[in-house]
Design an enzyme around this catalytic site. Structure first.
Site, mmCIF file in Angstrom:
data_model
loop_
_atom_site.group_PDB
_atom_site.id
_atom_site.type_symbol
_atom_site.label_atom_id
_atom_site.label_comp_id
_atom_site.label_asym_id
_atom_site.label_seq_id
_atom_site.Cartn_x
_atom_site.Cartn_y
_atom_site.Cartn_z
ATOM 1 N N CYS A 55 -12.124 -15.082 -15.312
ATOM 2 C CA CYS A 55 -10.948 -15.404 -14.500
ATOM 3 C C CYS A 55 -9.790 -14.480 -14.876
ATOM 4 O O CYS A 55 -9.456 -14.333 -16.045
ATOM 5 C CB CYS A 55 -10.548 -16.862 -14.709
ATOM 6 S SG CYS A 55 -9.053 -17.336 -13.809
ATOM 7 N N CYS A 65 21.054 -5.839 15.647
ATOM 8 C CA CYS A 65 20.263 -6.185 16.836
ATOM 9 C C CYS A 65 19.268 -5.055 17.143
ATOM 10 O O CYS A 65 19.678 -3.924 17.395
ATOM 11 C CB CYS A 65 21.188 -6.420 18.021
ATOM 12 S SG CYS A 65 20.298 -6.885 19.504
ATOM 13 N N CYS A 71 -12.585 -17.273 -4.180
ATOM 14 C CA CYS A 71 -12.759 -16.438 -5.376
ATOM 15 C C CYS A 71 -13.933 -15.475 -5.182
ATOM 16 O O CYS A 71 -13.861 -14.308 -5.548
ATOM 17 C CB CYS A 71 -13.000 -17.327 -6.601
ATOM 18 S SG CYS A 71 -13.069 -16.402 -8.144
ATOM 19 N N CYS A 111 -14.387 -29.373 -1.417
ATOM 20 C CA CYS A 111 -14.308 -28.557 -0.200
ATOM 21 C C CYS A 111 -14.850 -27.156 -0.468
ATOM 22 O O CYS A 111 -15.170 -26.422 0.458
ATOM 23 C CB CYS A 111 -12.873 -28.473 0.304
ATOM 24 S SG CYS A 111 -11.775 -27.515 -0.767
ATOM 25 N N ASN A 169 27.812 -6.654 14.014
ATOM 26 C CA ASN A 169 26.392 -6.714 14.344
ATOM 27 C C ASN A 169 25.812 -5.298 14.334
ATOM 28 O O ASN A 169 25.836 -4.601 15.333
ATOM 29 C CB ASN A 169 26.217 -7.391 15.710
ATOM 30 C CG ASN A 169 24.755 -7.556 16.066
ATOM 31 O OD1 ASN A 169 23.892 -6.919 15.474
ATOM 32 N ND2 ASN A 169 24.480 -8.415 17.046
#
Lengths: 524, 414
Positions: free
Chosen positions: B379, B135, B352, B345, B132
């Site tokens: 685009c 940690c 954009c 929606c 380890n």
């Protein structure tokens, strides 16, 4: 005497049909909202509440902010949260309905947010700096409350005249009890009053000064509130005469410079009382004293059937019936074991469901045409079906039979046979629409159209200078939310007329002038 | 039924799903229940000099109504006596010989101390050791955990100490709290590590209680930074795993850790070079039972892809990861919106408009309805509209092939 259901069962039957959301529900539901841009729900709302905005605020636990967004665009947003036909408006347009057949519960979220304010006494709006001008509003229903709110926010001194003992118009007297209680309505009225709006109740506006100030002539032909019902009116008038009360109220004088002598209704301690004294104030007085007048007087009495037996005991109009239910004095509410409701609109549904919920064993909705022609919304019809209502289609009432009391309704079959038959019943409720206020408008010299609706011009003014109108008395009878929008637009129009200054409120956009769309939609 | 067995750095396991060294592997009874539930392996909660923990210890970040998309923890290594842990490890291994039982270790920077703990763990029957070095809280203040993993020289040195005595495979667990994961990884390899595991948790402060104004988690009015894990850290872990998978100097197996909650998450780690995966937060949220769908889902995926063994997908996407400078500048896609699937929606439009390149307009159609319409000339193919669109298959990114040869920034700039 018809046996009603046990009290606790009735209380259960009249408990809110859509319970208040819990915090957990509100969190899940508000987070389901997609936060659409130029949202379909907002476009569908007649007052154009910024729905995604208030839902996002609920999601962030900013409930005061959410309530502000709602009340900013619709001063009766608490009422509308409960009684709006959301399926046909905001929720019907919701993108989530298109996507997954499960629209966001906008109505219930709106109630969650508004209740946070109406029950906590939190302040959202302040009255504007007094501008020295005053506006008198006739009728404290949705249109009047809305108009008063915006005018008070602009700094006007606003006085509303309400002929009923309680303010709120149909919000207080006409909504099915399982959708909205009088307490709910009065809490919203209190918000309007908190802006300094004075509501003078038990006070009708009459065409002109009469000697005793109780002109018998004016009364039957018009009402001073959206919620007027003729029969109730008579009771109040006939029981007038309590001397002590009269002295407290003080003498009515047309020359009184202020309205302070009139009783002011405070919703928090208001009690429904049929003993209230009725006062009158003349329309000419109002016009003289106020810089502008707004008429939001709604519609008149329920239409008569004009058939024999209509005066029998046990015949009642739907609005009076609903008004009696709304006192929550279940014992004295009129009822019979078998009830026939004539009509198939949303008010007829309110009548049949409430009769059933009180304990009537058999409740019928009698309509001259078929299911496909009813004007009630589908979900209202479904509600009646769920309540076990029977539907009698293609039946035209031709007479009410009985010996002093209703015993049967005689109908003619509209299937070409013209066959007549009787429907045994102990009570007949009339729900075939309300009369227009043409006679009253005529009496105060305002132009009306051929249907008795008061005419307003492109600037929302009636044929008389500085007298404006909106709501059911103009549109012939629509939803509370439409009246609220009309009140808002009228407030903007009044301000522009009196000051030359253009203002706009949330959800008004560029709608100050009457639009072609509004005219086109006016199908009454 | 695909073959899900793995052999990770010489440690066999019935499947690639191991529990990471953390609260779910705190003791024998827990690990045994995990094996019963179907976990292929477990890395025992870090052994070392027993410590004293604080209360409270955990804090989480929610997103909308979704609880715990990220978790942080200030719990330290095991607080149980070493001999108790060793006995339970011994019993567990005996009872579950086919499952992989790896023991996580952390002691002070002292050669003898490391030798001692390695021998003890092996003596208890550990199939492998995990060092380890990751940690990030508490232990690092005492010169252990991330304090070792953040200094490549220490990483190398301690790995070497361990390898001097270890007879089972040694896995070095890396901390993500470094500027470049390649340095500690290469140091571990240099020290003789048999495998790497990453990522350990990320330094984090989870938030502040707006009433008391004390950050979470509140320990008597004070808070300390903790280790961040859970679904939100997955992309960071995927990046680090794929970086090491691409590093030619790191030619040892990698155990992928970081926000794995589903079989899809696991498959992504495997594709980007992980030889197996370790899971913690999802178990802390939902329990050991989630392994059933991890196994079932991965198996169905492999079957549908016609892949016989899970080992066949390990690293399969690594060649698809490259530096930005190698990407084809002539590749062009544009957004196409299928109005029959559009729910209006308008999120693509506003995203954009305010967040990208202003090429989706709301245009009134002949029928009066308003729909978003892409100006394909403008685009840039950024994907944002496609990402925000809630309607399935409504926006697609379509390739515009003008026949140009691929060319990268590197090629253009020599």
């Amino acid at each position: 005497m018809t046996k009603k259901l046990p009290k606790d069962q009735i209380e259960k039957n009249f408990s809110p049909i859509d319970p208040l959301m819990t915090k957990a529900e509100a969190k899940v539901e508000s987070n389901r909202c997609l936060f659409c841009y130029d949202a379909p729900c907002t476009r569908a709302c007649p007052t154009h509440i910024d729905v995604p905005s208030f839902i996002r605020k609920i999601a962030t636990d900013n409930l005061k902010g959410a309530a502000r967004v709602i009340f900013d665009a619709n001063p009766i947003g608490s009422t509308c949260a409960r009684v709006c036909p959301v399926e046909a408006l905001c929720e019907g347009a919701c993108v989530e309905k298109t996507l997954v057949e499960k629209p966001i519960e906008i109505g219930r979220l709106q109630r969650y947010a508004t209740e946070h304010v109406t029950t906590s006494g939190k302040h959202i709006f302040e009255a504007g700096e007094p501008n020295g001008m005053s506006v008198a509003i006739v009728g404290s229903g949705p249109a009047g409350l809305s108009c008063a709110t915006y005018l008070a926010r602009l700094g006007y001194k606003v006085t509303i005249y309400e002929k009923k003992p309680l303010a709120g118009g149909l919000d207080t007297y006409g909504m099915a009890e399982y959708k909205m209680t009088q307490k709910d309505s009065l809490a919203e009225v209190a918000l309007v009053e908190s802006l300094g709006v004075e509501i003078v109740v038990n006070t009708a506006v009459a065409a002109e000064e009469t000697g005793d100030r109780r002109p018998e002539t004016g009364i039957g032909t018009w009402s001073a509130s959206d919620g007027h019902r003729g029969s109730q009116e008579s009771e109040i008038r006939n029981q007038d005469g309590d001397a002590a009360q009269s002295s407290v109220l003080g003498p009515q004088s047309s020359s009184a410079p202020h309205h302070s002598s009139l009783i002011t209704h405070h919703s928090e301690d208001a009690q429904y009382s049929a003993l209230s004294t009725q006062h009158f104030v003349s329309f000419e007085d109002l016009c003289e004293r106020a810089d502008a007048v707004f008429l939001g007087i709604g519609l008149g009495d329920t239409n008569d059937l004009n058939i024999p037996g209509e005066d029998l005991e046990g015949v009642i109009d739907a609005l009076s019936f609903i008004e009696r239910v709304k006192t929550r004095d279940w014992e004295s509410a009129p009822l019979a074991d078998t009830v026939a409701v004539i009509g198939a609109g949303n008010t007829a549904i309110d009548a049949v469901t409430q009769a059933k919920r009180l304990g009537a064993k058999k409740v019928m909705m009698v309509y001259r045409r078929g299911r496909e022609h009813i004007s009630a919304y589908d979900y209202e019809y479904d509600l009646a079906k769920k309540d076990g209502i029977e539907f009698v289609w293609h039946a035209s009432p031709v007479g009410i039979e009985g010996n002093g009391r209703v015993e049967a309704l005689r109908c003619r079959r509209n299937d070409g046979s013209d066959e007549e038959y009787t429907i045994p019943c102990g009570m007949v409720i009339k729900a075939i629409g309300q009369q227009k206020q043409g006679a009253f408008f005529g009496s105060i010299g305002l132009e009306t159209d051929e249907k008795g609706r008061v005419k307003i011009d492109i600037n929302r003014m009636t044929s008389r200078e500085n007298v404006f109108a909106g709501g059911d008395c103009v549109n012939g009878g629509k939803e509370a939310v439409d009246a609220s929008q009309a009140g808002k637009l009228a407030a903007m129009a009044i301000h522009e007329k009196l000051t030359g200054e253009t203002v706009s409120f949330a959800g008004a956009g560029g709608l100050l002038r009457i639009s072609r769309r509004e005219e086109r939609e006016d199908t009454d | 039924m695909a073959d899900l067995t793995t052999n990770f750095a010489g440690i066999p396991s019935p499947n690639p799903f191991w529990l990471a060294s953390a609260p779910p592997t705190n003791m024998g009874s827990m690990v045994e229940r995990a094996f019963d539930a179907g976990w292929g392996g477990a890395v025992w909660k870090t052994l070392g000099e027993p410590i004293r923990n604080v209360s409270s210890r955990l804090a989480a970040i929610d997103h909308g109504a979704q609880r715990m998309i990220g978790l942080n923890n200030i719990e330290l290594i095991t607080d149980r006596p070493l001999d108790v842990n060793l006995k339970e490890i011994y019993d567990c291994k005996k009872k579950y010989p086919k499952n992989a039982l790896v023991v996580s270790l952390m002691v002070e920077s002292n050669r003898e101390a490391w030798h001692e703990i390695v021998k003890q763990a092996e003596g208890a029957g550990a199939d492998g050791l995990e060092l380890n070095f990751g940690c990030p809280h508490g232990m690092s203040e005492r010169g252990m955990g991330a304090a070792m993993g953040q200094v490549p020289e220490y990483t190398c040195m301690v790995t070497e100490w361990v390898k001097e005595v270890a007879t089972v495979p040694v896995i070095v667990k890396l901390t993500p709290n470094v500027t470049d994961i390649n340095y500690p990884a290469e140091a571990a390899v240099k020290g003789g590590a048999d495998a790497l595991s990453l990522i350990n948790t990320i330094n984090s402060v989870m938030g502040v209680d707006l009433d008391s104004m004390v950050p979470h988690p509140n320990v008597n009015g004070k808070a300390a930074h903790g280790g961040y894990c859970g679904p939100a850290v997955k992309p960071i872990a995927l990046n680090m795993v794929s970086e090491l998978a691409r590093n030619e100097k790191v030619n040892i197996p990698i155990s992928g850790i970081g926000g794995i909650s589903t079989w899809q998450d696991a498959a992504e780690f495997l594709l980007l070079g992980a030889g197996n995966v370790q899971v913690c937060t999802a178990v802390m949220h939902y329990g050991y039972r989630i392994v059933e769908d991890l196994i079932d889902g991965l198996n169905n995926y492999l079957d549908e892809k016609g892949i016989a063994s899970v080992s066949e997908i390990v690293g399969r996407s690594v060649p698809r990861v490259t530096d930005w400078g190698n990407l084809d500048l002539n590749y062009e896609v544009v957004a196409r919106i299928d109005h029959s699937k559009c729910v209006q929606c308008n999120l693509c439009h506003i995203a954009c408009e305010d967040g990208a390149h202003q090429c989706i307009d709301l245009v009134k159609q002949d029928d009066g309805r308003v729909f978003p319409v892409v100006d394909e000339e403008e685009c840039v193919g950024c994907n944002l509209c496609y990402l925000v669109c809630p309607a399935p298959d409504c926006i697609s990114m379509v390739r515009i092939d003008d026949g140009k040869e691929p060319v990268s920034w590197r090629e253009l700039n020599g």
